[in-house]
Write a protein that holds these residues in place. Sequence first.
Motif, PDB file in Angstrom:
ATOM      1  N   PHE A  16       0.839  -1.206   0.000  1.00  0.00           N
ATOM      2  CA  PHE A  16       0.000   0.000   0.000  1.00  0.00           C
ATOM      3  C   PHE A  16       0.876   1.259   0.000  1.00  0.00           C
ATOM      4  CE2 PHE A  16      -3.507   2.672   1.998  1.00  0.00           C
ATOM      5  CZ  PHE A  16      -4.276   2.684   0.848  1.00  0.00           C
ATOM      6  N   ARG A  24      -2.453   8.477  -3.517  1.00  0.00           N
ATOM      7  CA  ARG A  24      -3.100   9.207  -2.417  1.00  0.00           C
ATOM      8  C   ARG A  24      -2.417  10.524  -2.082  1.00  0.00           C
ATOM      9  NH1 ARG A  24      -2.063   6.280   1.676  1.00  0.00           N
ATOM     10  NH2 ARG A  24      -3.279   7.614   3.037  1.00  0.00           N
ATOM     11  N   TRP A 125       8.568   3.805   3.497  1.00  0.00           N
ATOM     12  CA  TRP A 125       7.212   4.370   3.549  1.00  0.00           C
ATOM     13  C   TRP A 125       7.018   5.266   4.772  1.00  0.00           C
ATOM     14  CZ3 TRP A 125       2.156   0.981   4.222  1.00  0.00           C
ATOM     15  CH2 TRP A 125       1.041   1.814   4.089  1.00  0.00           C
ATOM     16  N   GLU A 129       6.292   9.315   4.469  1.00  0.00           N
ATOM     17  CA  GLU A 129       4.940   9.832   4.721  1.00  0.00           C
ATOM     18  C   GLU A 129       4.971  10.866   5.861  1.00  0.00           C
ATOM     19  OE1 GLU A 129       1.889   6.842   5.253  1.00  0.00           O
ATOM     20  OE2 GLU A 129       0.408   8.187   4.386  1.00  0.00           O
ATOM     21  N   ASN A 207     -11.900   4.066  14.440  1.00  0.00           N
ATOM     22  CA  ASN A 207     -10.693   4.338  13.655  1.00  0.00           C
ATOM     23  C   ASN A 207     -10.833   3.933  12.182  1.00  0.00           C
ATOM     24  OD1 ASN A 207      -7.798   2.740  12.853  1.00  0.00           O
ATOM     25  ND2 ASN A 207      -7.692   4.912  13.369  1.00  0.00           N
ATOM     26  N   ASP A 210     -10.757   7.224   8.650  1.00  0.00           N
ATOM     27  CA  ASP A 210      -9.871   8.387   8.781  1.00  0.00           C
ATOM     28  C   ASP A 210      -9.812   9.129   7.457  1.00  0.00           C
ATOM     29  OD1 ASP A 210      -6.936   8.337   7.543  1.00  0.00           O
ATOM     30  OD2 ASP A 210      -7.626   6.299   7.904  1.00  0.00           O
ATOM     31  N   SER A 212      -7.393  10.451   5.757  1.00  0.00           N
ATOM     32  CA  SER A 212      -6.362  10.282   4.737  1.00  0.00           C
ATOM     33  C   SER A 212      -6.792   9.194   3.756  1.00  0.00           C
ATOM     34  CB  SER A 212      -5.000   9.964   5.358  1.00  0.00           C
ATOM     35  OG  SER A 212      -4.988   8.679   5.901  1.00  0.00           O
ATOM     36  N   LEU A 213      -7.798   8.382   4.166  1.00  0.00           N
ATOM     37  CA  LEU A 213      -8.324   7.371   3.243  1.00  0.00           C
ATOM     38  C   LEU A 213      -9.576   7.866   2.531  1.00  0.00           C
ATOM     39  CD1 LEU A 213      -7.999   4.019   5.189  1.00  0.00           C
ATOM     40  CD2 LEU A 213      -6.802   4.672   3.132  1.00  0.00           C
ATOM     41  N   ASP A 268      -5.499   9.289  17.659  1.00  0.00           N
ATOM     42  CA  ASP A 268      -5.289   9.270  16.218  1.00  0.00           C
ATOM     43  C   ASP A 268      -6.153  10.379  15.591  1.00  0.00           C
ATOM     44  OD1 ASP A 268      -4.758   8.723  13.626  1.00  0.00           O
ATOM     45  OD2 ASP A 268      -5.543   6.695  13.588  1.00  0.00           O
ATOM     46  N   ASN A 269      -7.329  10.020  15.100  1.00  0.00           N
ATOM     47  CA  ASN A 269      -8.063  10.988  14.276  1.00  0.00           C
ATOM     48  C   ASN A 269      -9.094  11.813  15.034  1.00  0.00           C
ATOM     49  OD1 ASN A 269      -6.722  10.081  11.934  1.00  0.00           O
ATOM     50  ND2 ASN A 269      -7.998   8.243  12.061  1.00  0.00           N
ATOM     51  N   PHE A 303      -1.170  13.785   9.036  1.00  0.00           N
ATOM     52  CA  PHE A 303      -1.922  12.699   8.381  1.00  0.00           C
ATOM     53  C   PHE A 303      -3.393  13.064   8.183  1.00  0.00           C
ATOM     54  CE2 PHE A 303       0.859   8.951   7.855  1.00  0.00           C
ATOM     55  CZ  PHE A 303       2.037   9.525   8.319  1.00  0.00           C
ATOM     56  N   ASP A 306      -5.522  13.808  11.971  1.00  0.00           N
ATOM     57  CA  ASP A 306      -5.134  13.583  13.373  1.00  0.00           C
ATOM     58  C   ASP A 306      -5.527  14.746  14.289  1.00  0.00           C
ATOM     59  OD1 ASP A 306      -4.061  11.291  12.275  1.00  0.00           O
ATOM     60  OD2 ASP A 306      -2.389  11.271  13.663  1.00  0.00           O
ATOM     61  N   GLY A 397      -5.221   3.446  16.269  1.00  0.00           N
ATOM     62  CA  GLY A 397      -5.133   3.621  14.828  1.00  0.00           C
ATOM     63  C   GLY A 397      -3.960   2.989  14.120  1.00  0.00           C
ATOM     64  N   ARG A 402       1.761   1.129  12.934  1.00  0.00           N
ATOM     65  CA  ARG A 402       2.944   1.062  12.056  1.00  0.00           C
ATOM     66  C   ARG A 402       4.176   1.530  12.821  1.00  0.00           C
ATOM     67  NH1 ARG A 402       1.555   4.576   7.063  1.00  0.00           N
ATOM     68  NH2 ARG A 402       3.711   4.115   6.529  1.00  0.00           N
ATOM     69  N   LYS A 439      -4.992  -0.643   7.998  1.00  0.00           N
ATOM     70  CA  LYS A 439      -5.026   0.208   6.797  1.00  0.00           C
ATOM     71  C   LYS A 439      -3.657   0.286   6.153  1.00  0.00           C
ATOM     72  CE  LYS A 439      -7.800   3.216   9.375  1.00  0.00           C
ATOM     73  NZ  LYS A 439      -7.809   4.578   9.843  1.00  0.00           N
ATOM     74  N   ALA A 440      -2.862  -0.726   6.387  1.00  0.00           N
ATOM     75  CA  ALA A 440      -1.521  -0.764   5.801  1.00  0.00           C
ATOM     76  C   ALA A 440      -1.092  -2.230   5.765  1.00  0.00           C
ATOM     77  CB  ALA A 440      -0.573   0.069   6.647  1.00  0.00           C
TER      78      ALA A 440
HETATM   79  O1  F6P Z   1      -2.830   3.271   5.129  1.00  0.00           O
HETATM   80  C1  F6P Z   1      -3.169   4.498   4.711  1.00  0.00           C
HETATM   81  C2  F6P Z   1      -2.820   5.503   5.724  1.00  0.00           C
HETATM   82  O2  F6P Z   1      -2.881   6.828   5.332  1.00  0.00           O
HETATM   83  C3  F6P Z   1      -1.461   5.225   6.278  1.00  0.00           C
HETATM   84  O3  F6P Z   1      -0.561   5.957   5.616  1.00  0.00           O
HETATM   85  C4  F6P Z   1      -1.570   5.606   7.682  1.00  0.00           C
HETATM   86  O4  F6P Z   1      -0.875   4.705   8.423  1.00  0.00           O
HETATM   87  C5  F6P Z   1      -3.005   5.515   7.916  1.00  0.00           C
HETATM   88  O5  F6P Z   1      -3.691   5.411   6.758  1.00  0.00           O
HETATM   89  C6  F6P Z   1      -3.582   6.596   8.694  1.00  0.00           C
HETATM   90  O6  F6P Z   1      -4.563   5.971   9.384  1.00  0.00           O
HETATM   91  P1  F6P Z   1      -4.789   6.223  10.882  1.00  0.00           P
HETATM   92  O7  F6P Z   1      -5.475   7.531  10.920  1.00  0.00           O
HETATM   93  O8  F6P Z   1      -5.619   5.076  11.317  1.00  0.00           O
HETATM   94  O9  F6P Z   1      -3.448   6.232  11.552  1.00  0.00           O
END
Ligand code: F6P
Length: 479
Positions: A16, A24, A125, A129, A207, A210, A212-213, A268-269, A303, A306, A397, A402, A439-440
Amino acid sequence: NDTKTELYSTADKSSFAFTSAIERWPVIITQVITDIFQTTNALPETNDTEKQRVKEGRAIVTELTALKYQLGHDYELLPIIDDGFPDVALYNAELAGLAAREKENNVPTTKKNPNGNPTWHKIAWLYSECYLYRRISSMLKRTEQWKEYDPFHATKNTTFRSSLTAVMELASKYKEITEKLRAGVEPDLEKEKLLFLEMAEICLWGNATDLSLLTSLTYEDIQKLQGSEARKKAENNILSNNLPSVFSKLQQIKESGKGSRRVDIVLDNSGFELFVDLVLAGYLLESGLATEIVFHPKDLPWFVSDVMPVDLHDLLAALADPVPYFSQLESAPKITDAQQSDLRFLATTWKGFLDDGRFKIRTDRFWTLPGSYWRLPACAPELFEELKTSELVIFKGDLNYRKLTGDAMWDPTTKFEEAIGPLGKEASGVRVLALRTCKADVVVGLPVGKDEELRQGDKARTWGWSGKWAVCQWWDGKA
Ligand code: F6P
Ligand code: MG
């Protein structure tokens, strides 16, 4: 302090990371350009401050356009320009380290990487990012008039407005539960455990949505993800679930009579996810499973969605006076008097917790550094010591997961405690709980064969990208 396991890279077409870098991120930069451009254009330029704001706004748009070009055409990452905050030097030192590695590997320099730095489509990655968001924030921080500006602020609010149906459903449920807890009903451990599990799962699934998706999710999709029916169906999608052990531990600490029982939430978000974080936090206090909750938001726009401290205050203000806030969305359902009173109940209760110190907000630049949480003890020793005083540190999240696991290509059956490095050591002093919808690509702690089953022959781990599956994993570093 880093894992030796290979990291996910934007060069890997089956991960991803590749989709993120190619599809994205350009969309996200375009969203920022649009926001700054529109905000600048709407300024009347009637005084010197506004004139300066317009001039700086145009310069930011130019910088962002260059960044988008560099990303789209696979140019090298450039050092971030100093904006007066010491973390820029850390980002740049790491970039220099990556450049040195390129040299060791005899990567030739061309017109696209004259300094020998790694390029956007062939880089780790996680670093790239984080760098993207830090670079955008440095563009703002270097100005006079945009220093405190969050280009994602409007989007965060719009999406929260579209969550109203689920927010009202949960508000009424929360009020009912709180009133029961306050009335002091007969203790029943089994029921208390079920309630804890439900609250934690509400918090987990918040969660799934979010921003960014959002480049690929519609508002209808979001609403479908948020209701209680969706949660029931999703229960079986938790691939590894340590929540029962977490409940037993919190309950045991409560029964031990320990006076101060702190729980930390690394947020997180913003918007709906923050709302459900507050639901869980409030419940932990009301049930006596905790006596104090410390929230860790970001202090940079991060992101996309957040939480920054202002988002938390905005959310409480929206709940305190819901009609003017939510009715800004044309399709918003009507809020009845009873629903308004439920929302106000939440606002008053949570504001009260903030005022009396049972809710606390702490920011730390560590959370927006590019490295993984393997570096926590060495890079942020004070924060690490502080987290040791907590009974439980909840990491919300995908990105936090990650970072916990170093965003490395672990075998999916690797033990969680192995993948989180120094935090996974016995007596590390920190009790870690990850509440993560996937999500990764990175995932650990799965039973043997589960990944293969979910892949159904897919070369890539696409099942892990959509937020449909989740893990609730913990490590008791205090044992
Ligand atoms: O996987 C897509 C992504 O944007 C990742 O880059 C990031 O880890 C994640 O989503 C952001 O998601 P979250 O808000 O759950 O951390
Ligand atoms: Mg996020």
